[in-house]
Design a protein around this motif. Structure first.
Motif, PDB file in Angstrom:
ATOM      1  N   ASN A  82       0.823  -1.205   0.000  1.00 52.14           N
ATOM      2  CA  ASN A  82       0.000   0.000   0.000  1.00 52.14           C
ATOM      3  C   ASN A  82       0.860   1.258   0.000  1.00 52.14           C
ATOM      4  O   ASN A  82       0.604   2.220  -0.729  1.00 52.14           O
ATOM      5  N   SER A  83       1.892   1.245   0.835  1.00 52.83           N
ATOM      6  CA  SER A  83       2.797   2.389   0.916  1.00 52.83           C
ATOM      7  C   SER A  83       3.505   2.621  -0.424  1.00 52.83           C
ATOM      8  O   SER A  83       3.621   3.755  -0.880  1.00 52.83           O
ATOM      9  N   MET A  84       3.965   1.533  -1.047  1.00 52.77           N
ATOM     10  CA  MET A  84       4.629   1.655  -2.348  1.00 52.77           C
ATOM     11  C   MET A  84       3.676   2.204  -3.400  1.00 52.77           C
ATOM     12  O   MET A  84       4.048   3.059  -4.213  1.00 52.77           O
ATOM     13  N   LEU A  85       2.428   1.724  -3.377  1.00 53.77           N
ATOM     14  CA  LEU A  85       1.438   2.218  -4.342  1.00 53.77           C
ATOM     15  C   LEU A  85       1.140   3.696  -4.117  1.00 53.77           C
ATOM     16  O   LEU A  85       0.966   4.456  -5.086  1.00 53.77           O
ATOM     17  N   ASP A  86       1.102   4.118  -2.862  1.00 50.35           N
ATOM     18  CA  ASP A  86       0.908   5.541  -2.562  1.00 50.35           C
ATOM     19  C   ASP A  86       2.062   6.375  -3.111  1.00 50.35           C
ATOM     20  O   ASP A  86       1.853   7.454  -3.673  1.00 50.35           O
ATOM     21  N   GLN A  87       3.293   5.873  -2.958  1.00 48.14           N
ATOM     22  CA  GLN A  87       4.458   6.589  -3.478  1.00 48.14           C
ATOM     23  C   GLN A  87       4.405   6.673  -5.000  1.00 48.14           C
ATOM     24  O   GLN A  87       4.692   7.716  -5.592  1.00 48.14           O
ATOM     25  N   CYS A 137       4.182  10.013  -7.324  1.00 44.79           N
ATOM     26  CA  CYS A 137       5.113  10.275  -8.431  1.00 44.79           C
ATOM     27  C   CYS A 137       4.349  10.518  -9.725  1.00 44.79           C
ATOM     28  O   CYS A 137       4.688  11.426 -10.493  1.00 44.79           O
ATOM     29  N   LEU A 138       3.327   9.718  -9.976  1.00 42.87           N
ATOM     30  CA  LEU A 138       2.537   9.899 -11.194  1.00 42.87           C
ATOM     31  C   LEU A 138       1.801  11.234 -11.182  1.00 42.87           C
ATOM     32  O   LEU A 138       1.717  11.906 -12.216  1.00 42.87           O
ATOM     33  N   ASP A 139       1.284  11.632 -10.022  1.00 47.60           N
ATOM     34  CA  ASP A 139       0.634  12.945  -9.916  1.00 47.60           C
ATOM     35  C   ASP A 139       1.619  14.060 -10.225  1.00 47.60           C
ATOM     36  O   ASP A 139       1.298  15.012 -10.948  1.00 47.60           O
ATOM     37  N   HIS A 140       2.836  13.931  -9.672  1.00 45.19           N
ATOM     38  CA  HIS A 140       3.867  14.940  -9.915  1.00 45.19           C
ATOM     39  C   HIS A 140       4.220  14.994 -11.407  1.00 45.19           C
ATOM     40  O   HIS A 140       4.343  16.080 -11.986  1.00 45.19           O
ATOM     41  N   LEU A 141       4.375  13.828 -12.026  1.00 45.21           N
ATOM     42  CA  LEU A 141       4.681  13.796 -13.456  1.00 45.21           C
ATOM     43  C   LEU A 141       3.555  14.399 -14.281  1.00 45.21           C
ATOM     44  O   LEU A 141       3.799  15.102 -15.264  1.00 45.21           O
ATOM     45  N   GLU A 142       2.320  14.137 -13.879  1.00 34.40           N
ATOM     46  CA  GLU A 142       1.185  14.707 -14.596  1.00 34.40           C
ATOM     47  C   GLU A 142       1.177  16.233 -14.495  1.00 34.40           C
ATOM     48  O   GLU A 142       0.927  16.930 -15.480  1.00 34.40           O
ATOM     49  N   GLU A 143       1.488  16.749 -13.306  1.00 32.93           N
ATOM     50  CA  GLU A 143       1.561  18.203 -13.129  1.00 32.93           C
ATOM     51  C   GLU A 143       2.659  18.796 -14.001  1.00 32.93           C
ATOM     52  O   GLU A 143       2.451  19.835 -14.649  1.00 32.93           O
ATOM     53  N   ARG A 144       3.823  18.149 -14.019  1.00 36.66           N
ATOM     54  CA  ARG A 144       4.934  18.645 -14.846  1.00 36.66           C
ATOM     55  C   ARG A 144       4.553  18.596 -16.323  1.00 36.66           C
ATOM     56  O   ARG A 144       4.864  19.508 -17.092  1.00 36.66           O
TER      57      ARG A 144
END
Length: 85
Positions: free
Chosen positions: A30-35, A39-46
């Motif tokens: 679960n923790s890994m999936l949250d990370q 990361c995917l959210d950050h990449l989407e923002e970029r």
């Protein structure tokens, strides 16, 4: 000795320990999936930011091209007028 399903029975309390281990593994996953999600959210923002910058650059390029064509067109008219005198 084997259990009712043919599984090997462990020492007493092994099932509880296995349950705790499974719970730990699920929490870890679960923790890994949250990370990964972060990361995917950050990449989407970029990606969105880069897309906006490219759109702005494209529009500036179009404006510069229009101005250049207008200047070239008006210089062509001036050149033709100078040649006829």
């Amino acid at each position: 000795m084997s259990g009712p399903n043919g599984d090997l029975e462990g020492p007493p309390g092994a099932a509880e320990e296995g349950d705790r281990l499974e719970e730990y593994e699920y929490e870890s996953i679960n923790s890994m999936l949250d990370q990964i999600n972060s990361c995917l959210d950050h990449l989407e923002e970029r990606n969105d930011h880069l897309h906006e910058q490219l759109q702005e650059l494209l529009e500036l390029n179009r404006e510069a091209r229009r101005e250049f064509q207008e200047q070239s067109g008006s210089q062509g008219v001036l050149s033709q007028g100078d040649g006829q005198d």
